[in-house]
Motif scaffolding. Structure first.
Motif, PDB file in Angstrom:
ATOM      1  N   LEU A 157       0.841  -1.201   0.000  1.00 11.39           N
ATOM      2  CA  LEU A 157       0.000   0.000   0.000  1.00 11.39           C
ATOM      3  C   LEU A 157       0.884   1.262   0.000  1.00 11.39           C
ATOM      4  N   ALA A 158       1.965   1.227   0.776  1.00  9.23           N
ATOM      5  CA  ALA A 158       2.880   2.384   0.818  1.00  9.23           C
ATOM      6  C   ALA A 158       3.473   2.656  -0.570  1.00  9.23           C
ATOM      7  N   LYS A 159       3.843   1.565  -1.268  1.00  7.47           N
ATOM      8  CA  LYS A 159       4.395   1.727  -2.628  1.00  7.47           C
ATOM      9  C   LYS A 159       3.356   2.378  -3.538  1.00  7.47           C
ATOM     10  N   LEU A 160       2.109   1.901  -3.451  1.00  2.00           N
ATOM     11  CA  LEU A 160       1.029   2.412  -4.300  1.00  2.00           C
ATOM     12  C   LEU A 160       0.757   3.898  -4.004  1.00  2.00           C
ATOM     13  N   MET A 161       0.755   4.259  -2.706  1.00  2.12           N
ATOM     14  CA  MET A 161       0.333   5.604  -2.312  1.00  2.12           C
ATOM     15  C   MET A 161       1.416   6.657  -2.525  1.00  2.12           C
ATOM     16  N   GLN A 162       2.645   6.177  -2.771  1.00  2.00           N
ATOM     17  CA  GLN A 162       3.796   7.081  -2.936  1.00  2.00           C
ATOM     18  C   GLN A 162       3.520   8.180  -3.969  1.00  2.00           C
ATOM     19  N   ARG A 163       2.781   7.862  -5.045  1.00  2.00           N
ATOM     20  CA  ARG A 163       2.547   8.822  -6.139  1.00  2.00           C
ATOM     21  C   ARG A 163       1.467   9.834  -5.826  1.00  2.00           C
ATOM     22  N   PHE A 164       0.702   9.620  -4.708  1.00  2.00           N
ATOM     23  CA  PHE A 164      -0.493  10.438  -4.481  1.00  2.00           C
ATOM     24  C   PHE A 164      -0.298  11.339  -3.247  1.00  2.00           C
ATOM     25  N   SER A 165       0.302  12.505  -3.500  1.00  2.00           N
ATOM     26  CA  SER A 165       0.710  13.363  -2.382  1.00  2.00           C
ATOM     27  C   SER A 165      -0.469  14.028  -1.684  1.00  2.00           C
ATOM     28  N   GLU A 166      -1.682  13.902  -2.243  1.00  2.00           N
ATOM     29  CA  GLU A 166      -2.843  14.473  -1.556  1.00  2.00           C
ATOM     30  C   GLU A 166      -3.253  13.653  -0.323  1.00  2.00           C
ATOM     31  N   TYR A 167      -2.663  12.451  -0.150  1.00  2.00           N
ATOM     32  CA  TYR A 167      -2.981  11.617   1.021  1.00  2.00           C
ATOM     33  C   TYR A 167      -1.868  11.711   2.072  1.00  2.00           C
ATOM     34  N   ASN A 168      -2.276  11.906   3.334  1.00  2.00           N
ATOM     35  CA  ASN A 168      -1.330  11.928   4.457  1.00  2.00           C
ATOM     36  C   ASN A 168      -1.478  10.645   5.260  1.00  2.00           C
ATOM     37  N   VAL A 169      -0.352   9.971   5.496  1.00  2.00           N
ATOM     38  CA  VAL A 169      -0.407   8.700   6.219  1.00  2.00           C
ATOM     39  C   VAL A 169      -0.308   8.920   7.729  1.00  2.00           C
ATOM     40  N   ALA A 170      -0.987   8.068   8.497  1.00  2.00           N
ATOM     41  CA  ALA A 170      -0.901   8.098   9.972  1.00  2.00           C
ATOM     42  C   ALA A 170      -1.037   6.668  10.494  1.00  2.00           C
ATOM     43  N   ILE A 171      -0.390   6.415  11.652  1.00  2.00           N
ATOM     44  CA  ILE A 171      -0.474   5.082  12.286  1.00  2.00           C
ATOM     45  C   ILE A 171      -1.087   5.250  13.672  1.00  2.00           C
ATOM     46  N   GLU A 172      -2.012   4.346  14.009  1.00  2.00           N
ATOM     47  CA  GLU A 172      -2.544   4.321  15.389  1.00  2.00           C
ATOM     48  C   GLU A 172      -2.421   2.905  15.925  1.00  2.00           C
ATOM     49  N   GLU A 173      -1.956   2.784  17.174  1.00  2.00           N
ATOM     50  CA  GLU A 173      -1.981   1.462  17.832  1.00  2.00           C
ATOM     51  C   GLU A 173      -2.719   1.578  19.147  1.00  2.00           C
ATOM     52  N   ILE A 174      -3.447   0.500  19.506  1.00  2.00           N
ATOM     53  CA  ILE A 174      -4.153   0.449  20.801  1.00  2.00           C
ATOM     54  C   ILE A 174      -3.747  -0.838  21.502  1.00  2.00           C
ATOM     55  N   HIS A 175      -3.327  -0.724  22.759  1.00  2.00           N
ATOM     56  CA  HIS A 175      -2.960  -1.901  23.565  1.00  2.00           C
ATOM     57  C   HIS A 175      -3.488  -1.739  24.987  1.00  2.00           C
ATOM     58  N   HIS A 176      -3.438  -2.853  25.707  1.00  2.00           N
ATOM     59  CA  HIS A 176      -3.815  -2.924  27.129  1.00  2.00           C
ATOM     60  C   HIS A 176      -2.972  -1.963  27.993  1.00  2.00           C
ATOM     61  N   THR A 177      -3.475  -1.670  29.161  1.00  2.00           N
ATOM     62  CA  THR A 177      -2.847  -0.639  29.998  1.00  2.00           C
ATOM     63  C   THR A 177      -1.559  -1.095  30.694  1.00  2.00           C
ATOM     64  N   GLN A 178      -1.249  -2.421  30.676  1.00  2.00           N
ATOM     65  CA  GLN A 178       0.008  -2.867  31.331  1.00  2.00           C
ATOM     66  C   GLN A 178       1.217  -2.765  30.390  1.00  2.00           C
ATOM     67  N   LYS A 179       0.982  -2.399  29.146  1.00  2.00           N
ATOM     68  CA  LYS A 179       2.104  -2.389  28.198  1.00  2.00           C
ATOM     69  C   LYS A 179       3.161  -1.362  28.616  1.00  2.00           C
ATOM     70  N   LEU A 180       4.442  -1.789  28.623  1.00  2.00           N
ATOM     71  CA  LEU A 180       5.515  -0.921  29.118  1.00  2.00           C
ATOM     72  C   LEU A 180       6.024   0.058  28.069  1.00  2.00           C
TER      73      LEU A 180
END
Ligand SMILES: NC(=O)C1=CN([C@@H]2O[C@H](COP(=O)(O)OP(=O)(O)OC[C@H]3O[C@@H](n4cnc5c(N)ncnc54)[C@H](OP(=O)(O)O)[C@@H]3O)[C@@H](O)[C@H]2O)C=CC1
Ligand SMILES: O=C(O)C1=N[C@H](C(=O)O)C[C@H](O)C1
Length: 232
Positions: free
Chosen positions: A113-136
């Motif tokens: 997907l990153a390779k495909l989206m490289q040509r389309f600068s109108e899209y901004n990428v973001a990452i979200e992760e969710i984990h349990h509260t004990q994660k260090l």
């Protein structure tokens, strides 16, 4: 296969249950300093411990010539050093930020997907992760791998936790009780959003992947990844 568990917390216990179901035997459980542990009966060691202990646990296995599968996150500043020691001692090592089959397929999707989206600068990428509260650690090791894959396949130069900087990928880490692990990649434009997401329903996928990696590594020497194990 006789397995040493380095770290007997949530993951160690899940691995024990699934490994016994697959006919393996747990011959050692280490929940604190490895110095006095007897690794001599183990065919393989599986390390899911804490960031401060992983490097010592892994290199102790190299020294005793016990193949080691590590899933501990948050210690990777010393990964290259561990690889050097492994090669020098002709030992066997696999590290993965995520052992589940689903996430390893998700890694392939993310890269493409990153390779495909490289040509389309109108899209901004973001990452979200969710984990349990004990994660260090934050962000998760998986989120870092996802960010590194996007960086390799785009003009992004780095990633930033909880902030937005020109040319860097914003990463958000949320902590919510009992969430085993959710990772989302979004490409946002003015007019729409494209998203891919992996949601773990339990820890069983991570644990099974680590056991399969241990079975695969048992009689090998060298440094490997889940791509080698899964033939991706
Ligand atoms: N790669 C992957 O697929 C996955 C990776 N992880 C990673 O695995 C690690 C463990 O996760 P999880 O099981 O949820 O965490 P837990 O906190 O439940 O378990 C960690 C265990 O390690 C023990 N420990 C502390 N010091 C040492 C030491 N020196 N040697 C060995 N064990 C020690 C802890 O004991 P005590 O509580 O007494 O301190 C605890 O029992 C984390 O880094 C997590 O991010 C998790 C899931 C999947
Ligand atoms: O700590 C966890 O629980 C997990 N840790 C790994 C990570 O940091 O990516 C893998 C999984 O998401 C669960």
């Amino acid at each position: 296969m006789k397995i040493a568990l380095l770290g007997y917390g949530k993951m160690g216990k899940t691995i024990e249950r699934l490994a016994v179901e697959r006919g393996h035997e747990i011959v050692l459980k280490v929940d604190n300093d490895i110095d006095n542990a007897d690794l001599s009966r183990a065919d393989v060691a599986i390390d899911f411990s804490v960031p401060d202990a992983a490097f010592k646990n892994i290199t102790a296995c190299f020294e005793k010539q016990v193949p080691v599968v590590s899933g501990t996150t948050g210690w990777l500043k010393r990964y290259d050093e561990a690889v050097e020691i492994c090669k020098k001692q002709e030992a066997a090592f696999i590290y993965a930020s995520n052992y589940s089959l689903g996430v390893n397929l998700f890694f392939e999707l993310n890269r493409n997907l990153a390779k495909l989206m490289q040509r389309f600068s109108e899209y901004n990428v973001a990452i979200e992760e969710i984990h349990h509260t004990q994660k260090l650690d934050a962000p998760s090791g998986t989120a870092i791998t996802l960010a590194e894959q996007i960086i390799e396949n785009s003009d992004k130069t780095g990633w930033q936790l909880d902030s937005i900087r020109e040319n860097e990928i914003p990463v958000t880490a949320k902590r919510i009780e009992n969430v085993p692990g959710t990772h989302t990649i979004s490409y946002n434009s003015e007019v729409d959003t494209i998203k891919i997401e992996h949601v773990a329903h339990s820890r069983d996928g991570f644990a099974l992947g680590a056991i399969i990696a241990a079975e695969w590594l048992q009689h090998k020497k060298g440094v490997f990844s889940m791509k080698d194990v899964l033939g991706l």
